[in-house]
Design a protein around this motif. Structure first.
Motif, PDB file in Angstrom:
ATOM      1  N   HIS A   9      28.982 -12.316  23.455  1.00 17.62           N
ATOM      2  CA  HIS A   9      27.522 -12.363  23.559  1.00 17.62           C
ATOM      3  C   HIS A   9      27.144 -12.537  25.023  1.00 17.62           C
ATOM      4  CE1 HIS A   9      23.354 -13.062  22.953  1.00 17.62           C
ATOM      5  NE2 HIS A   9      23.449 -13.197  21.637  1.00 17.62           N
ATOM      6  N   SER A  15      20.500 -17.032  22.537  1.00 22.28           N
ATOM      7  CA  SER A  15      20.854 -16.605  21.173  1.00 22.28           C
ATOM      8  C   SER A  15      20.377 -17.591  20.115  1.00 22.28           C
ATOM      9  CB  SER A  15      22.381 -16.476  21.083  1.00 22.28           C
ATOM     10  OG  SER A  15      22.809 -16.570  19.739  1.00 22.28           O
ATOM     11  N   ARG A  16      19.932 -17.056  18.978  1.00 17.67           N
ATOM     12  CA  ARG A  16      19.668 -17.906  17.810  1.00 17.67           C
ATOM     13  C   ARG A  16      20.737 -17.637  16.758  1.00 17.67           C
ATOM     14  NH1 ARG A  16      15.255 -16.215  14.990  1.00 17.67           N
ATOM     15  NH2 ARG A  16      15.133 -18.185  13.879  1.00 17.67           N
ATOM     16  N   ASN A  18      23.775 -15.799  16.712  1.00 18.86           N
ATOM     17  CA  ASN A  18      25.200 -16.036  17.015  1.00 18.86           C
ATOM     18  C   ASN A  18      25.482 -17.500  17.298  1.00 18.86           C
ATOM     19  OD1 ASN A  18      26.985 -13.428  17.221  1.00 18.86           O
ATOM     20  ND2 ASN A  18      24.883 -12.904  17.756  1.00 18.86           N
ATOM     21  N   LEU A  65      24.805  -6.818  17.590  1.00 13.15           N
ATOM     22  CA  LEU A  65      24.874  -5.349  17.676  1.00 13.15           C
ATOM     23  C   LEU A  65      23.963  -4.876  18.806  1.00 13.15           C
ATOM     24  CD1 LEU A  65      26.289  -3.089  15.891  1.00 13.15           C
ATOM     25  CD2 LEU A  65      23.990  -2.639  15.007  1.00 13.15           C
ATOM     26  N   THR A 105      25.513  -9.347  14.193  1.00 11.54           N
ATOM     27  CA  THR A 105      24.124  -9.686  13.879  1.00 11.54           C
ATOM     28  C   THR A 105      23.241  -8.530  14.339  1.00 11.54           C
ATOM     29  OG1 THR A 105      23.789 -10.762  16.031  1.00 11.54           O
ATOM     30  CG2 THR A 105      24.591 -12.156  14.249  1.00 11.54           C
ATOM     31  N   TYR A 113      19.773  -0.082   7.382  1.00  6.22           N
ATOM     32  CA  TYR A 113      21.168   0.344   7.594  1.00  6.22           C
ATOM     33  C   TYR A 113      21.753   0.953   6.318  1.00  6.22           C
ATOM     34  CZ  TYR A 113      21.220  -1.576  12.235  1.00  6.22           C
ATOM     35  OH  TYR A 113      20.951  -1.786  13.568  1.00  6.22           O
TER      36      TYR A 113
HETATM   37  C1  LIG Z   1      20.524  -4.277  24.546  1.00  2.00           C
HETATM   38  C2  LIG Z   1      20.203  -4.534  23.101  1.00  2.00           C
HETATM   39  C3  LIG Z   1      20.488  -3.563  22.166  1.00  2.00           C
HETATM   40  C4  LIG Z   1      20.225  -3.806  20.805  1.00  2.00           C
HETATM   41  N1  LIG Z   1      20.555  -2.844  19.898  1.00  2.00           N
HETATM   42  C5  LIG Z   1      20.326  -3.072  18.585  1.00  2.00           C
HETATM   43  C6  LIG Z   1      20.717  -2.098  17.607  1.00  2.00           C
HETATM   44  O1  LIG Z   1      21.273  -1.035  17.919  1.00  2.00           O
HETATM   45  N2  LIG Z   1      20.452  -2.372  16.310  1.00  2.00           N
HETATM   46  C7  LIG Z   1      19.847  -3.538  15.904  1.00  2.00           C
HETATM   47  O2  LIG Z   1      19.652  -3.720  14.686  1.00  2.00           O
HETATM   48  N3  LIG Z   1      19.515  -4.499  16.804  1.00  2.00           N
HETATM   49  C8  LIG Z   1      19.733  -4.285  18.126  1.00  2.00           C
HETATM   50  N4  LIG Z   1      19.407  -5.252  19.048  1.00  2.00           N
HETATM   51  C9  LIG Z   1      18.948  -6.549  18.557  1.00  2.00           C
HETATM   52  C10 LIG Z   1      20.106  -7.557  18.535  1.00  2.00           C
HETATM   53  O3  LIG Z   1      21.159  -7.103  17.724  1.00  2.00           O
HETATM   54  C11 LIG Z   1      19.632  -8.925  18.058  1.00  2.00           C
HETATM   55  O4  LIG Z   1      18.668  -9.373  18.975  1.00  2.00           O
HETATM   56  C12 LIG Z   1      20.788  -9.906  17.975  1.00  2.00           C
HETATM   57  O5  LIG Z   1      21.675  -9.548  16.967  1.00  2.00           O
HETATM   58  C13 LIG Z   1      20.286 -11.309  17.703  1.00  2.00           C
HETATM   59  O6  LIG Z   1      21.363 -12.200  17.839  1.00  2.00           O
HETATM   60  P1  LIG Z   1      21.276 -13.473  18.822  1.00  2.00           P
HETATM   61  O7  LIG Z   1      20.116 -14.318  18.337  1.00  2.00           O
HETATM   62  O8  LIG Z   1      22.586 -14.156  18.678  1.00  2.00           O
HETATM   63  O9  LIG Z   1      21.048 -12.960  20.215  1.00  2.00           O
HETATM   64  C14 LIG Z   1      19.639  -5.033  20.396  1.00  2.00           C
HETATM   65  C15 LIG Z   1      19.339  -5.995  21.367  1.00  2.00           C
HETATM   66  C16 LIG Z   1      19.605  -5.758  22.702  1.00  2.00           C
HETATM   67  C17 LIG Z   1      19.286  -6.828  23.723  1.00  2.00           C
END
Ligand SMILES: Cc1cc2nc3c(=O)[nH]c(=O)nc-3n(C[C@H](O)[C@H](O)[C@H](O)COP(=O)(O)O)c2cc1C
Length: 178
Positions: A9, A15-16, A18, A65, A105, A113
């Protein structure tokens, strides 16, 4: 069974999802290895990573993701660590029989999906390059654990999912692949 979770990550502080997953895993005694924390300069210690893999039976690859794939340091980890003669090719049998599980995530919901949905493909389909990398190394690829809809999920929902995750990573192989 010895389990390690390899986390990729790029911004764990923000992050929330993960973070919640990691907290529950650590609470249940699983070793967490934070790649971005360990290698801020991206110089992966290949010998150390291979040693960690050898020491564990089940390896969880956990990441948010990003553009339908993993954040880039995990891709580099594959490129550097899964060496010819170690992970594959002549004499390369060190991952044979190990079980890998992806835990990811997503911002998108589960409905997005699927075939006909906004993102067209299931997570299992999108994860095929990782699946084939690992099966090419004769490792077992377990069904992925996916936390969908992270942007809208409440803290309580994320915690509930994280508790389920901590249980699933420990489940016997027969239950996971049946
Ligand atoms: C650069 C980037 C690309 C992302 N691409 C996708 C994606 O392809 N599909 C999706 O569902 N979410 C996508 N997201 C959202 C992230 O997957 C989501 O914010 C993350 O899983 C949340 O986890 P966290 O709270 O641990 O950061 C993307 C976010 C970022 C910053």
């Amino acid at each position: 069974m010895k389990i390690i979770a390899i986390l990729a990550h790029p911004d764990l502080k923000a992050s929330r999802a993960n973070r919640a997953l990691c907290q529950e895993l650590q609470r249940s005694g699983v070793l967490l290895h934070d790649l971005y924390g360990a290698y801020p300069d991206w110089k992966i210690d290949v010998e150390q990573e291979q040693k960690l893999l050898l020491e564990h039976d089940r390896i969880i690859l956990q990441f948010p993701l990003y553009w339908y794939s993993s954040p880039p340091l995990l891709k580099k980890w594959f490129d550097d660590v899964l060496e010819y003669g170690w992970a594959y090719g002549t004499g390369g049998d060190k991952l044979k029989g190990k079980a890998f599980m992806v835990a990811t995530t997503t911002g998108g919901s589960d409905k997005e999906y699927r075939s006909g949905g906004f993102n067209r493909y299931t997570l299992s389909e999108l994860l095929r390059p990782i699946e084939r990398t690992l099966t090419r190394c004769e490792a077992e690829f377990l069904p992925p654990f996916v936390t969908y809809n992270t942007t809208k999920a409440t803290d309580a929902e994320l915690l509930q999912d994280a508790r389920r995750y901590a249980e699933i990573v420990r489940m016997p192989l027969e239950l996971l692949i049946s």
